[in-house]
Design an enzyme around this catalytic site. Structure first.
Site, PDB file in Angstrom:
ATOM      1  N   THR A   1      42.735  34.413  41.567  1.00 43.47           N
ATOM      2  CA  THR A   1      44.071  34.499  40.986  1.00 43.47           C
ATOM      3  C   THR A   1      44.432  35.961  40.732  1.00 43.47           C
ATOM      4  OG1 THR A   1      43.371  34.440  38.665  1.00 43.47           O
ATOM      5  CG2 THR A   1      43.628  32.328  39.769  1.00 43.47           C
TER       6      THR A   1
ATOM      7  N   HIS B   1      43.661  43.746  45.516  1.00 46.14           N
ATOM      8  CA  HIS B   1      44.870  43.958  44.717  1.00 46.14           C
ATOM      9  C   HIS B   1      45.023  45.465  44.615  1.00 46.14           C
ATOM     10  CE1 HIS B   1      47.186  43.035  40.707  1.00 46.14           C
ATOM     11  NE2 HIS B   1      47.663  44.111  41.309  1.00 46.14           N
TER      12      HIS B   1
ATOM     13  N   CYS C   1      52.573  45.745  43.355  1.00 45.00           N
ATOM     14  CA  CYS C   1      51.284  45.771  44.054  1.00 45.00           C
ATOM     15  C   CYS C   1      51.253  44.715  45.152  1.00 45.00           C
ATOM     16  CB  CYS C   1      50.133  45.479  43.091  1.00 45.00           C
ATOM     17  SG  CYS C   1      49.770  46.790  41.936  1.00 45.00           S
TER      18      CYS C   1
END
Lengths: 129, 184
Positions: B32, B55, B38
């Site tokens: 998650t 990420h 981003c």
């Protein structure tokens, strides 16, 4: 003081994007003769078949990794004097130590700047013109 | 369902924050993240049964800024190499890209730069871009099941400052030469 344009370089990395970035950096520093290979085997072929003063190689690659390429170059008499700079990740201290044992000339931690690339090359060849 | 997302009862949720990546072969894992400008790349090799997520945000992203792109390439490379190290094959990698929103109008569209970089990276590396959701003007909450390749997203209310704070809550220092060995 060697001219960057007089140094032949082979860039070895399985990621095309990374090869392009290294090539761009080298061109900014004045290098002209830049060849690329996508894995260690192809890199070794490049070094064996053309004049090469410097290899800049990633470690993680298929077929033959960076250490394997370094060992192969150091074990072939005609090319054993080729300068070799290894590209490494942050957590690869052990790898760097092994590479030193196999005769690596320098290493560069990714991500790196053009200034850092220049610094590492100059540490091997002396100041570039 | 909770707010459009699936309940994660019995599954092992792993939250991936900015500057990190996570790779797993655990079929019960769900990755998650919360994205503003981003971008997260969700990748998997369906045959090897391994997948992961990163990420990232290009630092000081400006069009064509080489040093900024290097950080993005490094973030993608870390994920790809971690997958290859767990038995994945590059030619089998399936990629979904999420994020890259424009949270604040009037400033440089950092989200679009991140999204464009990620798309270009996937294209140039010959990876299979099988889906995702990029750009727009809302933040996203993402769930990704690396075992199946399924992904879900929920758009978040437009609270730009709050999202930016979440994304930058645990900023990673630029991985330069810190901790490097002095051998030469």
């Amino acid at each position: 003081m060697p001219a960057a344009a007089s140094i032949s370089v082979v860039v070895v990395d399985d990621q095309q994007t990374m090869r392009s970035l290294v090539r761009t950096g080298l061109q900014q520093l004045g290098f002209k003769d830049i060849r690329e290979a996508g894995d260690g085997e192809a890199g070794l072929r490049q070094v064996l078949t053309g004049t090469t003063h410097l290899v800049i190689s990633d470690f993680n690659m298929p077929k033959l990794d960076g250490l394997g390429l370094l060992r192969a170059i150091r074990s072939h008499e005609p090319i054993r004097g080729t300068a070799f700079i290894m590209l490494t990740g942050r957590a690869d201290k052990e790898l760097v130590q092994r590479a030193v044992q196999f005769g690596v000339n320098n290493y560069l931690v990714k991500p790196f700047t053009v200034a850092q690339l220049k610094e590492k090359i100059e540490a091997v060849f002396g100041p570039l013109t | 369902m909770v707010g459009g997302l699936q309940r994660l009862d019995g599954l092992r949720p792993i939250h991936v924050v900015q500057g990190e990546q996570y790779v797993t072969d655990d079929p019960e894992a769900v990755l998650t993240t919360i994205l503003g400008s981003c971008v997260s790349a969700c990748m998997r090799d369906p045959l090897a049964g391994v997948g992961g997520m990163n990420h990232f945000l290009l630092p000081g992203a400006r069009p064509g800024e080489t040093d900024s792109v290097r950080h993005g390439v490094h973030a993608m490379e870390l994920l790809v190499n971690a997958l290859l190290g767990r038995g994945a094959r590059r030619e089998r990698l399936e990629v979904k890209l999420f994020g890259g929103a424009r949270l604040i109008k009037g400033l440089t569209d950092v989200g679009a730069l991140n999204a464009g970089f990620a798309e270009e990276f996937v294209r140039r590396e010959g990876l299979q871009h099988v889906g995702g959701s990029l750009r727009g003007d809302s933040g996203r909450r993402i769930q990704y099941w690396p075992g199946s390749g399924r992904a879900r997203q929920v758009f978040l209310p437009k609270q730009a400052e709050e999202l930016i704070a979440i994304e930058t809550r645990t900023p990673k220092p630029a991985p330069a030469q810190t901790g490097a060995l002095e051998l030469f």
